[in-house]
Write a protein that holds these residues in place. Sequence first.
Motif, PDB file in Angstrom:
ATOM      1  N   MET A 219       0.856  -1.189   0.000  1.00 52.28           N
ATOM      2  CA  MET A 219       0.000   0.000   0.000  1.00 52.28           C
ATOM      3  C   MET A 219       0.898   1.247   0.000  1.00 52.28           C
ATOM      4  SD  MET A 219      -3.079   0.706   2.739  1.00 52.28           S
ATOM      5  CE  MET A 219      -2.898  -0.876   3.515  1.00 52.28           C
ATOM      6  N   GLY A 220       1.886   1.267   0.874  1.00 52.32           N
ATOM      7  CA  GLY A 220       2.826   2.392   0.955  1.00 52.32           C
ATOM      8  C   GLY A 220       3.640   2.542  -0.318  1.00 52.32           C
ATOM      9  N   MET A 221       4.081   1.414  -0.874  1.00 51.90           N
ATOM     10  CA  MET A 221       4.898   1.448  -2.095  1.00 51.90           C
ATOM     11  C   MET A 221       4.096   2.025  -3.255  1.00 51.90           C
ATOM     12  SD  MET A 221       6.643  -2.242  -1.353  1.00 51.90           S
ATOM     13  CE  MET A 221       7.179  -2.650  -3.025  1.00 51.90           C
ATOM     14  N   SER A 222       2.803   1.658  -3.328  1.00 53.17           N
ATOM     15  CA  SER A 222       2.025   2.188  -4.460  1.00 53.17           C
ATOM     16  C   SER A 222       1.753   3.680  -4.288  1.00 53.17           C
ATOM     17  CB  SER A 222       0.764   1.368  -4.702  1.00 53.17           C
ATOM     18  OG  SER A 222      -0.218   1.730  -3.788  1.00 53.17           O
ATOM     19  N   ILE A 223       1.689   4.144  -3.034  1.00 54.70           N
ATOM     20  CA  ILE A 223       1.548   5.589  -2.799  1.00 54.70           C
ATOM     21  C   ILE A 223       2.837   6.319  -3.203  1.00 54.70           C
ATOM     22  CG2 ILE A 223       1.344   7.350  -0.976  1.00 54.70           C
ATOM     23  CD1 ILE A 223      -0.711   5.377   0.363  1.00 54.70           C
ATOM     24  N   ILE A 224       3.987   5.716  -2.901  1.00 53.12           N
ATOM     25  CA  ILE A 224       5.268   6.306  -3.336  1.00 53.12           C
ATOM     26  C   ILE A 224       5.309   6.365  -4.858  1.00 53.12           C
ATOM     27  CG2 ILE A 224       7.784   5.940  -3.427  1.00 53.12           C
ATOM     28  CD1 ILE A 224       7.482   4.682  -0.538  1.00 53.12           C
ATOM     29  N   GLU A 225       4.827   5.310  -5.517  1.00 55.04           N
ATOM     30  CA  GLU A 225       4.815   5.293  -6.991  1.00 55.04           C
ATOM     31  C   GLU A 225       3.921   6.379  -7.571  1.00 55.04           C
ATOM     32  OE1 GLU A 225       5.891   0.633  -8.026  1.00 55.04           O
ATOM     33  OE2 GLU A 225       3.785   1.162  -7.776  1.00 55.04           O
ATOM     34  N   GLN A 226       2.923   6.816  -6.788  1.00 52.21           N
ATOM     35  CA  GLN A 226       2.069   7.928  -7.249  1.00 52.21           C
ATOM     36  C   GLN A 226       2.774   9.278  -7.099  1.00 52.21           C
ATOM     37  OE1 GLN A 226      -1.517   7.530  -4.881  1.00 52.21           O
ATOM     38  NE2 GLN A 226      -1.674   5.368  -5.467  1.00 52.21           N
ATOM     39  N   LEU A 227       3.941   9.272  -6.447  1.00 47.09           N
ATOM     40  CA  LEU A 227       4.784  10.472  -6.294  1.00 47.09           C
ATOM     41  C   LEU A 227       4.058  11.605  -5.562  1.00 47.09           C
ATOM     42  CD1 LEU A 227       6.473  10.476  -9.835  1.00 47.09           C
ATOM     43  CD2 LEU A 227       7.326   9.454  -7.711  1.00 47.09           C
ATOM     44  N   ASN A 265       8.706  15.251 -16.556  1.00 48.97           N
ATOM     45  CA  ASN A 265       7.893  14.045 -16.580  1.00 48.97           C
ATOM     46  C   ASN A 265       8.684  12.866 -16.007  1.00 48.97           C
ATOM     47  OD1 ASN A 265       5.958  12.204 -17.145  1.00 48.97           O
ATOM     48  ND2 ASN A 265       6.173  12.304 -19.384  1.00 48.97           N
ATOM     49  N   MET A 266       8.182  12.256 -14.934  1.00 47.57           N
ATOM     50  CA  MET A 266       8.925  11.213 -14.241  1.00 47.57           C
ATOM     51  C   MET A 266       8.010  10.077 -13.831  1.00 47.57           C
ATOM     52  SD  MET A 266      11.187  13.584 -11.750  1.00 47.57           S
ATOM     53  CE  MET A 266      10.026  14.903 -11.741  1.00 47.57           C
ATOM     54  N   SER A 267       8.606   8.900 -13.652  1.00 51.09           N
ATOM     55  CA  SER A 267       7.826   7.812 -13.058  1.00 51.09           C
ATOM     56  C   SER A 267       8.716   6.988 -12.134  1.00 51.09           C
ATOM     57  CB  SER A 267       7.203   6.934 -14.137  1.00 51.09           C
ATOM     58  OG  SER A 267       8.193   6.115 -14.697  1.00 51.09           O
ATOM     59  N   PHE A 268       8.087   6.463 -11.084  1.00 51.46           N
ATOM     60  CA  PHE A 268       8.810   5.631 -10.128  1.00 51.46           C
ATOM     61  C   PHE A 268       8.191   4.243 -10.117  1.00 51.46           C
ATOM     62  CE2 PHE A 268      10.155   3.677  -6.271  1.00 51.46           C
ATOM     63  CZ  PHE A 268      11.429   4.195  -6.024  1.00 51.46           C
TER      64      PHE A 268
END
Length: 297
Positions: A219-227, A265-268
Amino acid sequence: MSNRVVCREASHAGSWYTASGPQLNAQLEGWLSQVQSTKRPARAIIAPHAGYTYCGSCAAHAYKQVDPSITRRIFILGPSHHVPLSRCALSSVDIYRTPLYDLRIDQKIYGELWKTGMFERMSLQTDEDEHSIEMHLPYTAKAMESHKDEFTIIPVLVGALSESKEQEFGKLFSKYLADPSNLFVVSSDFCHWGQRFRYSYYDESQGEIYRSIEHLDKMGMSIIEQLDPVSFSNYLKKYHNTICGRHPIGVLLNAITELQKNGMNMSFSFLNYAQSSQCRNWQDSSVSYAAGALTVY
């Protein structure tokens, strides 16, 4: 060399990882060889800082994304485990030793950061006691070995920052993150679960305890991926997940937000997730690890 050069010894070599250069080299090579690299080089990575027997293979997924041919400066942001710190601190030495080769601190960038008045100095004792930055040095040295005389490091010990301080530091570091010749290494483990960590969140609907931990971490990792730094703060307030590098991650997310405002433009993406062991009962404990990379388009 003048006698003024001060070195930080590899204080955790021989305990958290092997002190033998050839052995360490072979281990790192082994872990890296089992991992694919993505198409674009990383501008920032998040990787764990535990003993290499626990997280060496996980960390390889992040370090495999580093391109040594373009990287000239490596910012390493690690949380403070031993000293109370409400800001960020810079090292007081010139050289960080590793069993592979010595890494040079970038005194020019250190000068720029120091001038802001936002930093304090850590003592050599604090520096050598802390493992959150050191555990990234052998991997940094290995990833950069083909260009070993052509890069510097900028170690930053990150304190227990308020949200507004995370924003300020994010803004400060954003101009460095914008430069393709810089790499940011953000040092963090994920959930520390069990009585010894005084954390025992359990969502029974997920099944076994270790599944609940994984669900919470992801859950936390997907929030980080949302930047989104605000969502990440809210997640931490709600679940209190024991992510030890939450402040370095917060600084990175705020730096990214700043650059997105300027149209970058970035993605994690996270590339690997692991747990030190699988918790099944209340006596068990575990630490989780995740490795991911930020790419800029």
